[in-house]
Design an enzyme around this catalytic site. Structure first.
Site, PDB file in Angstrom:
ATOM      1  N   ASN A 131       0.842  -1.306   0.114  1.00 20.98           N
ATOM      2  CA  ASN A 131       0.196  -0.072   0.021  1.00 20.98           C
ATOM      3  C   ASN A 131       0.983   1.189   0.200  1.00 20.98           C
ATOM      4  O   ASN A 131       2.073   1.382   0.527  1.00 20.98           O
ATOM      5  CB  ASN A 131      -1.049  -0.095   0.943  1.00 20.98           C
ATOM      6  CG  ASN A 131      -0.529  -0.364   2.628  1.00 20.98           C
ATOM      7  OD1 ASN A 131       0.683  -0.974   2.630  1.00 20.98           O
ATOM      8  ND2 ASN A 131      -1.180   0.377   3.591  1.00 20.98           N
ATOM      9  N   GLU A 142       0.207   5.474   0.725  1.00 16.88           N
ATOM     10  CA  GLU A 142      -0.704   6.308   1.151  1.00 16.88           C
ATOM     11  C   GLU A 142      -0.335   7.697   0.575  1.00 16.88           C
ATOM     12  O   GLU A 142       0.821   7.826  -0.183  1.00 16.88           O
ATOM     13  CB  GLU A 142      -0.848   6.335   2.528  1.00 16.88           C
ATOM     14  CG  GLU A 142      -1.412   4.987   3.114  1.00 16.88           C
ATOM     15  CD  GLU A 142      -1.322   4.751   4.840  1.00 16.88           C
ATOM     16  OE1 GLU A 142      -0.743   5.836   5.370  1.00 16.88           O
ATOM     17  OE2 GLU A 142      -2.161   3.864   5.020  1.00 16.88           O
ATOM     18  N   GLU A 187      -3.347  -4.003  -3.341  1.00 13.29           N
ATOM     19  CA  GLU A 187      -3.811  -4.668  -4.613  1.00 13.29           C
ATOM     20  C   GLU A 187      -3.528  -3.819  -5.817  1.00 13.29           C
ATOM     21  O   GLU A 187      -3.467  -4.486  -6.876  1.00 13.29           O
ATOM     22  CB  GLU A 187      -5.345  -5.173  -4.410  1.00 13.29           C
ATOM     23  CG  GLU A 187      -5.465  -6.102  -3.391  1.00 13.29           C
ATOM     24  CD  GLU A 187      -5.694  -5.573  -1.791  1.00 13.29           C
ATOM     25  OE1 GLU A 187      -5.202  -4.389  -1.387  1.00 13.29           O
ATOM     26  OE2 GLU A 187      -6.253  -6.198  -0.915  1.00 13.29           O
ATOM     27  N   CYS A 226      -9.917  -5.274   0.888  1.00 17.62           N
ATOM     28  CA  CYS A 226     -11.395  -4.443   0.955  1.00 17.62           C
ATOM     29  C   CYS A 226     -12.197  -4.725   0.129  1.00 17.62           C
ATOM     30  O   CYS A 226     -11.883  -5.361  -1.072  1.00 17.62           O
ATOM     31  CB  CYS A 226     -10.923  -2.949   1.102  1.00 17.62           C
ATOM     32  SG  CYS A 226     -10.397  -2.044  -0.378  1.00 17.62           S
TER      33      CYS A 226
HETATM   34  N1  THU Z   1      -5.231  -1.528   2.733  1.00 22.00           N
HETATM   35  C1  THU Z   1      -4.977  -2.163   1.537  1.00 22.00           C
HETATM   36  O1  THU Z   1      -3.664  -1.954   1.039  1.00 22.00           O
HETATM   37  N2  THU Z   1      -5.621  -3.281   0.912  1.00 22.00           N
HETATM   38  C2  THU Z   1      -6.857  -3.629   1.524  1.00 22.00           C
HETATM   39  O2  THU Z   1      -7.471  -4.308   0.928  1.00 22.00           O
HETATM   40  C3  THU Z   1      -7.254  -2.918   2.750  1.00 22.00           C
HETATM   41  C4  THU Z   1      -6.485  -1.653   3.269  1.00 22.00           C
HETATM   42  C5  THU Z   1      -4.619  -0.484   3.106  1.00 22.00           C
HETATM   43  C6  THU Z   1      -4.996   1.191   2.785  1.00 22.00           C
HETATM   44  C7  THU Z   1      -4.398   1.951   3.575  1.00 22.00           C
HETATM   45  O3  THU Z   1      -3.085   2.426   3.552  1.00 22.00           O
HETATM   46  C8  THU Z   1      -4.447   0.931   5.082  1.00 22.00           C
HETATM   47  O4  THU Z   1      -4.439  -0.537   4.609  1.00 22.00           O
HETATM   48  C9  THU Z   1      -5.410   1.233   6.133  1.00 22.00           C
HETATM   49  O5  THU Z   1      -6.636   1.338   5.623  1.00 22.00           O
END
Ligand code: THU
Length: 133
Positions: free
Chosen positions: A45, A47, A58, A89
């Site tokens: 991930n 941000e 993903e 998610c």
């Molecule tokens: N996050 C993901 O990378 N994938 C998911 O399927 C769920 C959430 C990340 C996004 C954010 O950077 C952190 O988790 C907290 O929500």
């Protein structure tokens, strides 16, 4: 069909989580998948100060899928920074669906499940077939 080495997928996901850019949530995620040709791809991930622009792990994984030769996803897992299995998610289930083989398997918090179990009656590319463009 290639056998699924879930241990290798977990290792790749955990490794990927170490590269996460998470200055805001501090919540690392690593995702990994087996592709139809047998390669393993991963993503983390990333941000953003504009919080809503955050890219889930993903997103990076799907970019890597195309960047490294295409194909379809056969098996998938995502983990947090402690290596614990987490669920993709809702948005990312949809993202994965578009690039998955029918019946793609996911290692989830409740065991191995198919994409159809975690995203029932999905909307997808077939729903757009026959639309005049
Ligand atoms: N996050 C993901 O990378 N994938 C998911 O399927 C769920 C959430 C990340 C996004 C954010 O950077 C952190 O988790 C907290 O929500």
């Amino acid at each position: 069909m290639t056998d699924i080495d879930w241990g290798a997928l977990h290792d790749a996901a955990r490794e990927a989580s170490q590269y996460a850019y998470v200055p805001y949530s501090r919540y690392r995620v690593g995702a990994a998948a087996l592709v139809t040709d047998g390669r393993i791809i991963a993503g983390c991930n990333v941000e953003n100060a504009s919080y809503g622009l955050t890219l889930c792990a993903e997103c990076g994984l799907v970019s890597e899928l195309h960047l490294s030769g295409g194909g379809q996803l056969v098996a998938f897992v995502c983990v947090n920074g402690d290596g614990e299995t987490i669920m993709p998610c809702g948005r990312c289930r949809q993202l994965l669906y578009e690039h998955a083989i029918p019946g793609m398997l996911l290692d989830t918090v409740s065991g191995v499940r198919s994409i159809d179990e975690v995203l029932p009656d999905a909307f997808g590319p077939r729903d757009l077939e026959g639309i005049g463009r």
